[in-house]
Design a protein around this motif. Sequence first.
Motif, PDB file in Angstrom:
ATOM      1  N   VAL A 109       9.328  11.713   2.372  1.00 58.51           N
ATOM      2  CA  VAL A 109       8.289  10.956   1.465  1.00 58.51           C
ATOM      3  C   VAL A 109       6.797  11.414   1.750  1.00 58.51           C
ATOM      4  N   ARG A 110       6.862  11.495   3.105  1.00 55.95           N
ATOM      5  CA  ARG A 110       5.405  11.762   3.881  1.00 55.95           C
ATOM      6  C   ARG A 110       5.168  13.192   3.331  1.00 55.95           C
ATOM      7  N   HIS A 111       5.874  13.997   3.206  1.00 60.32           N
ATOM      8  CA  HIS A 111       5.488  15.412   2.795  1.00 60.32           C
ATOM      9  C   HIS A 111       5.581  15.852   1.191  1.00 60.32           C
ATOM     10  N   GLN A 112       5.764  14.748   0.421  1.00 54.84           N
ATOM     11  CA  GLN A 112       5.862  14.925  -1.015  1.00 54.84           C
ATOM     12  C   GLN A 112       4.584  14.983  -1.291  1.00 54.84           C
ATOM     13  N   GLN A 113       4.114  16.058  -2.239  1.00 56.90           N
ATOM     14  CA  GLN A 113       2.745  16.209  -2.814  1.00 56.90           C
ATOM     15  C   GLN A 113       2.548  15.010  -3.789  1.00 56.90           C
ATOM     16  N   GLY A 114       1.522  14.508  -3.738  1.00 60.77           N
ATOM     17  CA  GLY A 114       0.987  13.339  -4.453  1.00 60.77           C
ATOM     18  C   GLY A 114       1.630  12.040  -4.260  1.00 60.77           C
ATOM     19  N   ARG A 115       2.184  11.757  -3.286  1.00 59.00           N
ATOM     20  CA  ARG A 115       2.835  10.512  -2.868  1.00 59.00           C
ATOM     21  C   ARG A 115       2.060   9.807  -1.933  1.00 59.00           C
ATOM     22  N   THR A 116       1.616   8.787  -1.976  1.00 60.18           N
ATOM     23  CA  THR A 116       1.073   7.836  -1.025  1.00 60.18           C
ATOM     24  C   THR A 116       1.774   6.453  -0.957  1.00 60.18           C
ATOM     25  N   VAL A 117       2.135   5.890   0.256  1.00 58.66           N
ATOM     26  CA  VAL A 117       2.727   4.774   0.457  1.00 58.66           C
ATOM     27  C   VAL A 117       1.544   3.787   1.161  1.00 58.66           C
ATOM     28  N   LEU A 118       1.098   2.884   0.337  1.00 59.63           N
ATOM     29  CA  LEU A 118      -0.016   1.933   0.552  1.00 59.63           C
ATOM     30  C   LEU A 118       0.631   1.062   1.558  1.00 59.63           C
ATOM     31  N   VAL A 119      -0.279   0.537   2.389  1.00 57.90           N
ATOM     32  CA  VAL A 119       0.402  -0.825   3.151  1.00 57.90           C
ATOM     33  C   VAL A 119      -0.752  -1.498   3.556  1.00 57.90           C
ATOM     34  N   ILE A 164      -3.156 -10.212  -1.330  1.00 64.40           N
ATOM     35  CA  ILE A 164      -2.866  -8.716  -0.664  1.00 64.40           C
ATOM     36  C   ILE A 164      -2.221  -7.983  -1.868  1.00 64.40           C
ATOM     37  N   GLY A 165      -1.402  -8.613  -2.612  1.00 61.62           N
ATOM     38  CA  GLY A 165      -0.759  -7.810  -3.692  1.00 61.62           C
ATOM     39  C   GLY A 165      -1.819  -7.254  -4.764  1.00 61.62           C
ATOM     40  N   LYS A 166      -2.831  -7.945  -5.028  1.00 50.64           N
ATOM     41  CA  LYS A 166      -3.985  -7.498  -5.908  1.00 50.64           C
ATOM     42  C   LYS A 166      -4.895  -6.487  -5.286  1.00 50.64           C
ATOM     43  N   ARG A 167      -5.020  -6.646  -3.966  1.00 56.69           N
ATOM     44  CA  ARG A 167      -5.654  -5.579  -3.215  1.00 56.69           C
ATOM     45  C   ARG A 167      -4.754  -4.353  -3.216  1.00 56.69           C
ATOM     46  N   LEU A 168      -3.574  -4.569  -2.899  1.00 58.63           N
ATOM     47  CA  LEU A 168      -2.590  -3.280  -3.022  1.00 58.63           C
ATOM     48  C   LEU A 168      -2.814  -2.620  -4.424  1.00 58.63           C
ATOM     49  N   MET A 169      -2.774  -3.379  -5.501  1.00 57.90           N
ATOM     50  CA  MET A 169      -2.843  -2.664  -6.915  1.00 57.90           C
ATOM     51  C   MET A 169      -4.057  -2.223  -7.200  1.00 57.90           C
ATOM     52  N   ALA A 170      -5.172  -2.848  -6.613  1.00 61.95           N
ATOM     53  CA  ALA A 170      -6.695  -2.071  -6.804  1.00 61.95           C
ATOM     54  C   ALA A 170      -6.645  -0.883  -6.195  1.00 61.95           C
ATOM     55  N   ALA A 171      -6.054  -0.898  -4.928  1.00 63.29           N
ATOM     56  CA  ALA A 171      -6.034   0.454  -4.043  1.00 63.29           C
ATOM     57  C   ALA A 171      -5.263   1.702  -5.020  1.00 63.29           C
ATOM     58  N   ALA A 172      -4.214   1.263  -5.694  1.00 64.18           N
ATOM     59  CA  ALA A 172      -3.230   2.282  -6.439  1.00 64.18           C
ATOM     60  C   ALA A 172      -4.333   2.522  -7.537  1.00 64.18           C
ATOM     61  N   GLY A 173      -5.143   1.599  -8.136  1.00 63.46           N
ATOM     62  CA  GLY A 173      -5.917   2.157  -9.232  1.00 63.46           C
ATOM     63  C   GLY A 173      -6.985   2.956  -8.629  1.00 63.46           C
ATOM     64  N   GLN A 174      -7.406   2.949  -7.623  1.00 67.53           N
ATOM     65  CA  GLN A 174      -8.390   3.819  -7.073  1.00 67.53           C
ATOM     66  C   GLN A 174      -7.679   5.396  -6.570  1.00 67.53           C
ATOM     67  N   LEU A 175      -6.673   5.179  -6.397  1.00 65.51           N
ATOM     68  CA  LEU A 175      -5.759   6.448  -6.188  1.00 65.51           C
ATOM     69  C   LEU A 175      -5.594   7.239  -7.499  1.00 65.51           C
ATOM     70  N   ALA A 176      -5.290   6.299  -8.477  1.00 65.77           N
ATOM     71  CA  ALA A 176      -5.177   7.112  -9.936  1.00 65.77           C
ATOM     72  C   ALA A 176      -6.631   7.533 -10.337  1.00 65.77           C
ATOM     73  N   ALA A 177      -7.600   6.949 -10.161  1.00 67.66           N
ATOM     74  CA  ALA A 177      -9.121   7.309 -10.531  1.00 67.66           C
ATOM     75  C   ALA A 177      -9.371   8.679  -9.787  1.00 67.66           C
ATOM     76  N   SER A 178      -9.102   8.502  -8.258  1.00 64.54           N
ATOM     77  CA  SER A 178      -9.442   9.754  -7.774  1.00 64.54           C
ATOM     78  C   SER A 178      -8.661  11.120  -7.996  1.00 64.54           C
ATOM     79  N   ALA A 179      -7.599  10.861  -8.817  1.00 58.19           N
ATOM     80  CA  ALA A 179      -6.415  11.846  -9.078  1.00 58.19           C
ATOM     81  C   ALA A 179      -6.960  12.394 -10.599  1.00 58.19           C
ATOM     82  N   GLY A 180      -7.610  11.625 -11.066  1.00 59.08           N
ATOM     83  CA  GLY A 180      -7.905  12.081 -12.554  1.00 59.08           C
ATOM     84  C   GLY A 180      -6.687  11.476 -13.539  1.00 59.08           C
TER      85      GLY A 180
END
Length: 155
Positions: A42-52, A95-111
């Motif tokens: 998981v850690r080495h998979q390109q494009g993969r981020t496990v948020l905590v 907490i869940g909303k913060r995680l989903m907002a961070a997922a949104g930031q990942l998506a935006a930064s990846a275009g």
Amino acid sequence: MAITIRSAVESDLSALLSLYGELNPDDEPLAADAAKDIWAAVRHQQGRTVLVAALGDTLAGTADCTVLPNLTRSGRSILFVENVVVAQAHRRRGIGKRLMAAAGQLAASAGCYKIQLLAADGHEAHTFYRACGYQPLAQGFRRYLDENPSCRRRR
């Protein structure tokens, strides 16, 4: 206590497994060696981020995000979100909303042009995702391979 959203690190593995145990309580726990091997992949998979989501030294939630390159939509990627869980003891604190907002930031930064996920059946999960700005716009389909006799692993 402040919530910190960050990428998971190897020392989070035990806590992640505990969270996943809450998500899927009927699953048998992974053997330690298997969990470490999977985490390395998981850690080495390109494009993969496990948020905590951390509350001090305690992991209170997680969301597994994967950016997938895409040949449609002018080559803009898609972010898939899986295994979203907040520990029962820490729910209803944002907490869940913060995680989903961070997922949104990942998506935006990846275009990415969209974020996609499948929600578990149930009013609570659907209400949560709607509150985070997600809409049930498509019919989802799943096929669990372990339920198909021809796909079962031989033991």
